[in-house]
Structures are given as C-alpha cells and as structure tokens.
Scaffold this motif. Structure first.
Motif, mmCIF file in Angstrom:
data_model
loop_
_atom_site.group_PDB
_atom_site.id
_atom_site.type_symbol
_atom_site.label_atom_id
_atom_site.label_comp_id
_atom_site.label_asym_id
_atom_site.label_seq_id
_atom_site.Cartn_x
_atom_site.Cartn_y
_atom_site.Cartn_z
ATOM 1 N N PRO A 108 4.699 -3.209 19.448
ATOM 2 C CA PRO A 108 3.627 -3.298 18.460
ATOM 3 C C PRO A 108 4.133 -3.864 17.145
ATOM 4 C CG PRO A 108 4.425 -1.049 18.633
ATOM 5 C CD PRO A 108 5.113 -1.833 19.718
ATOM 6 N N ALA A 109 3.208 -4.483 16.408
ATOM 7 C CA ALA A 109 3.561 -4.976 15.083
ATOM 8 C C ALA A 109 3.827 -3.802 14.161
ATOM 9 C CB ALA A 109 2.414 -5.821 14.532
ATOM 10 N N PRO A 110 4.792 -3.919 13.245
ATOM 11 C CA PRO A 110 5.083 -2.807 12.349
ATOM 12 C C PRO A 110 3.887 -2.477 11.469
ATOM 13 C CG PRO A 110 6.202 -4.814 11.629
ATOM 14 C CD PRO A 110 5.630 -5.099 12.982
ATOM 15 N N THR A 111 3.666 -1.184 11.265
ATOM 16 C CA THR A 111 2.562 -0.716 10.438
ATOM 17 C C THR A 111 3.052 -0.499 9.014
ATOM 18 O OG1 THR A 111 1.610 0.406 12.339
ATOM 19 C CG2 THR A 111 0.843 1.102 10.170
ATOM 20 N N PRO A 112 2.306 -0.949 7.992
ATOM 21 C CA PRO A 112 2.715 -0.682 6.616
ATOM 22 C C PRO A 112 2.880 0.813 6.387
ATOM 23 C CG PRO A 112 0.887 -2.239 6.688
ATOM 24 C CD PRO A 112 1.056 -1.710 8.079
ATOM 25 N N GLN A 113 3.885 1.186 5.615
ATOM 26 C CA GLN A 113 4.208 2.588 5.431
ATOM 27 C C GLN A 113 4.184 2.983 3.962
ATOM 28 O OE1 GLN A 113 4.830 4.932 7.889
ATOM 29 N NE2 GLN A 113 4.182 3.309 9.283
ATOM 30 N N LEU A 114 3.757 4.212 3.710
ATOM 31 C CA LEU A 114 3.879 4.830 2.398
ATOM 32 C C LEU A 114 5.297 5.362 2.243
ATOM 33 C CD1 LEU A 114 2.788 6.354 -0.197
ATOM 34 C CD2 LEU A 114 2.250 8.237 1.381
ATOM 35 N N MET A 115 5.928 5.098 1.112
ATOM 36 C CA MET A 115 7.242 5.654 0.803
ATOM 37 C C MET A 115 7.058 6.694 -0.298
ATOM 38 S SD MET A 115 9.123 3.995 2.914
ATOM 39 C CE MET A 115 10.762 4.435 2.341
ATOM 40 N N PHE A 116 7.308 7.962 0.037
ATOM 41 C CA PHE A 116 7.107 9.070 -0.897
ATOM 42 C C PHE A 116 8.421 9.826 -1.004
ATOM 43 C CE2 PHE A 116 5.030 13.444 -1.563
ATOM 44 C CZ PHE A 116 4.990 13.275 -2.940
ATOM 45 N N SER A 117 9.103 9.685 -2.139
ATOM 46 C CA SER A 117 10.452 10.235 -2.265
ATOM 47 C C SER A 117 10.476 11.678 -2.744
ATOM 48 C CB SER A 117 11.283 9.377 -3.230
ATOM 49 O OG SER A 117 10.679 9.336 -4.510
ATOM 50 N N GLY A 118 9.342 12.227 -3.149
ATOM 51 C CA GLY A 118 9.309 13.617 -3.570
ATOM 52 C C GLY A 118 9.568 13.781 -5.054
ATOM 53 N N ALA A 119 9.834 15.027 -5.454
ATOM 54 C CA ALA A 119 9.910 15.380 -6.873
ATOM 55 C C ALA A 119 11.300 15.137 -7.442
ATOM 56 C CB ALA A 119 9.531 16.843 -7.059
ATOM 57 N N SER A 120 11.327 14.784 -8.715
ATOM 58 C CA SER A 120 12.584 14.664 -9.455
ATOM 59 C C SER A 120 12.312 15.022 -10.922
ATOM 60 C CB SER A 120 13.127 13.235 -9.362
ATOM 61 O OG SER A 120 14.330 13.114 -10.095
ATOM 62 N N PRO A 121 12.970 16.078 -11.463
ATOM 63 C CA PRO A 121 13.978 16.912 -10.801
ATOM 64 C C PRO A 121 13.359 17.911 -9.830
ATOM 65 C CG PRO A 121 13.524 17.753 -12.984
ATOM 66 C CD PRO A 121 12.740 16.474 -12.859
ATOM 67 N N ASN A 122 14.201 18.414 -8.949
ATOM 68 C CA ASN A 122 13.789 19.417 -7.977
ATOM 69 C C ASN A 122 15.026 20.229 -7.580
ATOM 70 O OD1 ASN A 122 12.303 20.877 -6.125
ATOM 71 N ND2 ASN A 122 12.287 19.262 -4.572
#
Length: 422
Positions: free
Chosen positions: A323-337
């Motif tokens: 399958p063709a690659p699906t666009p993805q959300l990149m969510f790195s989380g909280a900083s600071p944590n």
C-alpha cells in the motif's frame, strides 16, 4: 479481573470485582485513548473497558442482548483513526465505539459460538468481520454489519464452529479464512467463499476441537493449517498436502487450542500443547526468519483477539499489497515532563487538518481542551499552563494528553502521558 506482574504479584488496584458475578473473556489493546493499553472484559451480557489503574472507562459498561459468545476483537474496522470493539452476543453482532456508543448492531439470526475475527478479505480500505456460529455457519460481514455476497457459508454436517483464523495463505493479496467444526472438518476458504485447493479436510476426531492455527508447521516453508481434536494434532499445507510429522499424538487429551512460537530463541518454532496433566513442547523445525507473523503465541493470535496472523499485533489496520504510505501525525508529547508549571506539546501535520488536544486525568475525565478547526501543515506547538478549563491548577499526578488530527488524507489519534508535579 486480575492484572498480575511477571513476579507473580498483583498490580496496584487489582484485582477488580466484575459485577456480573460470572467468568469472562479478556482482550488488551488501545481503546479509550486515555492510556497506551486498555483491558476489555466481556462477561454475561456486559462489555467493560478498564485502564491499567483498574478504573472503569467512561461510557462503560455496555449491556448487550443475550450472553457474549467470546472475547471482544479490537480494531479500527472503519478506519476513522479510533479502535472499535467487535462483540458477538447470542444472535447479535455489535460494533462499539471507544466511548461506549453502539455504532452498529446486526441480527445474525444464528447463535454466535465464539469471538469474531477481523481482517481485510477484499482489499477495500475497511476491515471485515468473520463470526462463527453454533449450527455450522460462518458469517462474513462488512464493518457496518452488511453480509458479504455469497455468505454465510454452511458446513452440511453442521456442528459448532471454532473461531475463524485469518491469513494470506495461498500467495494472493487477500486474506483467507480457516475454521473447524465440531463434527471434525477443517475448512480453508478464500474471501469469495470458494474452498481452497485440497480443502475441506475430514479428521473426525472427538471434541473439543481447537481453533485452527496458521503457521509454518513444517521444514520446507509455506503456510500450514493446524487443528487439534481431543486425541490428535493434525496439520495440512495450504494446498492440502499432509504436513510432514503429522498427525501427532500427545500424551493426554487436548482440551485447549495449542500455541506456537520460538520459545527457546533457537530460530525455530515450537508447538506448545496442554494435554491433560501434561505440558508438551514439540520442536517444529522450520526457520521463522524473524518474521513476527510466524509466531502465533496466544489464543486469538494477538492480545487484541483478532485471530489475524497478518495484522499488526497492537493496532489492527487494513493489510494491502504494497500500500501507498499514509500521511502520519507526529506527536512528541510534553516538554518539560514532569512539569511543575506550563508545558508544551510539539507536533507536526503532514497536511492541513483540524486538531484537538485534550488532557484527561487517570479517571478518564477531561480537564482541559483546545480545538483548532483550520491548522496548516508543518511543525506546531501548543502550550498547557497546568490548569483546568476553569483556570484552576490541576492536582499533582498522572495525566494523558490526547491529540486528534483530522485532515482530507488522514485521521489519527495519539496519546502521551504527562506527569504534573507541584
């Protein structure tokens, strides 16, 4: 409901009393979005979702008609970015949303005999659902409960049908189906409902009959179907030839579905059989080549109970042919944590999208939310000041940040843990 650590002790807040008063079935997978993995329990006429802290998730329990026939299968059947629960109960099939809403209910007419199975049998974007019954039928339905053309399939001899195993068994892109009936017949069927070459196989052993396993149970490669009755383990190759070394006769009677995996890490599969008072291990002798789908290491194939050997073990999605690659959300989380004051969430959008960031406490209660209906592609930052919607400082503890992004080409939900210190 027990959650037991590897050292044999109970995890904090467990066991949890299930109010049905009956035994039940357990599945594990990301459902609520509040924690990385949730525990789904089906018991009597209830469906419940707990987080790893033992808290019942909002919207649950759900009451279904009749008595559940097995565990819930977990998967994103409609590709909306959130997993659903698929539950068979008496004559009904339910698709339940992550918030406890019933997305569809289908009357099967026949009584279900076990856990539904999920897979992509026709290569359209959504998943299909296979449901076994007590009278020799197998139903194959679209994700919203509409029967596929040519289904259900009926074994003329009738009998109770095992859970359906799903895999690409004959080299085509579509996934095939395998199941056995209590009259001792093993079926291999392609998605159109046509029997695979060399199938069905009549082995006629005494009950109980196991759910089929699909794996490489011989030394020359290629898929095999393995099934056990009370006295014997049988295996045939995907084109119907008898697999070398089978049938096998365990010491005692086999009452549960065998398991397989490379348990001694020697590069070769083992078959694990519980027979009477004995736990027997057979060295299958093939080379799994580090392919995770060769390891069918629990009943149902994976923790989500989907019984699909070709599916991702933690999140069921469509399985296509390159399958063709699906666009993805990149969510790195909280900083600071951990955070003692304001904290920032960095994320990247592959295309323009609507985004929603929610902060939940461990009880699943939303304490803060921000929505942006028009958000361009690229890198972005959202800041949370550690306060709830009413401007009050939240208490110290563990929280979950859920980012939901919906664009024209993708829909994705990601969750990250945030620790607040004061």
């Amino acid at each position: 409901l027990y959650l037991i650590k590897s050292d044999g002790t109970d995890r904090a807040n467990f066991p949890v009393t299930i109010t049905t008063g009956s035994a039940g079935y357990v599945s594990i997978g990301p459902v609520s979005g509040f924690s990385p993995q949730d525990i789904v329990v089906t018991s009597a006429n209830k469906v419940m979702v707990y987080n790893f802290l033992g808290d019942l998730m909002p919207g649950f329990p759900i009451t279904v008609s009749g008595v559940v026939a097995g565990a819930a299968a977990i998967g994103d059947v409609d590709l909306d970015g959130a997993n659903e629960l698929v539950v068979a109960s008496s004559q009904n099939l339910y698709v339940i949303g992550f918030n406890g809403s019933i997305e569809s209910q289908t009357n099967l007419v026949d009584f279900a005999s076990g856990t539904p199975s999920l897979g992509n049998m026709d290569l359209d974007p959504e998943l299909e659902i296979a449901v076994p019954t007590t009278n020799g039928k197998v139903h194959l339905l679209e994700h919203m409960g509409v029967s596929k053309a040519g289904w259900p399939k009926v074994d003329p001899g009738g009998g109770v049908v095992t859970q359906v195993a799903v895999a690409q068994m004959v080299g085509t892109s579509e996934q095939d189906l395998a199941y056995a009936t209590s009259n001792g017949v093993l079926h291999g069927i392609d998605p159109s409902g046509t029997p695979m070459m060399g199938y069905p196989k009549v082995f006629g052993g005494p009950e109980p009959i196991s759910t089929p396993l699909i794996n490489k149970f011989h030394q020359t490669g290629g898929w095999s179907l393995l099934v056990s009755d009370q006295e014997t383990i049988h295996a045939w190759r995907n084109m119907g030839e008898l697999s070398a070394g089978y049938p096998r006769s365990p010491v005692g009677q086999v009452d549960v579905t065998p398991a397989c995996g490379d348990i001694d890490l020697d590069g070769s599969l083992e078959l694990v059989v519980f027979s009477g008072w004995y736990l027997e291990v057979f060295d299958v002798g093939n080379e799994p080549a580090n392919d995770p789908k060769y390891s069918w290491n629990m009943h149902g194939g994976n923790a989500a109970r989907t019984n699909c050997s070709d599916c991702n073990p933690t999140l069921v999605t469509s399985v296509g042919n390159n399958p063709a690659p699906t666009p993805q959300l990149m969510f790195s989380g909280a900083s600071p944590n951990p955070a003692s004051g304001p904290t920032a969430f960095n994320y990247a959008l592959p295309t323009a999208a609507m985004i929603e960031l929610d902060i939940f406490d461990v009880q699943g209660r939303r304490v803060w939310q921000v929505m942006k209906p028009e958000h361009p592609e690229g890198n972005h930052t959202l800041r949370w000041n550690g306060q709830d919607t009413w401007g009050r400082e939240v208490k110290p503890g563990v929280y979950f940040a859920r980012m939901r992004a919906t664009g024209s080409e993708f829909s994705k939900v990601e969750t990250r843990k945030v620790v607040v210190e004061r």
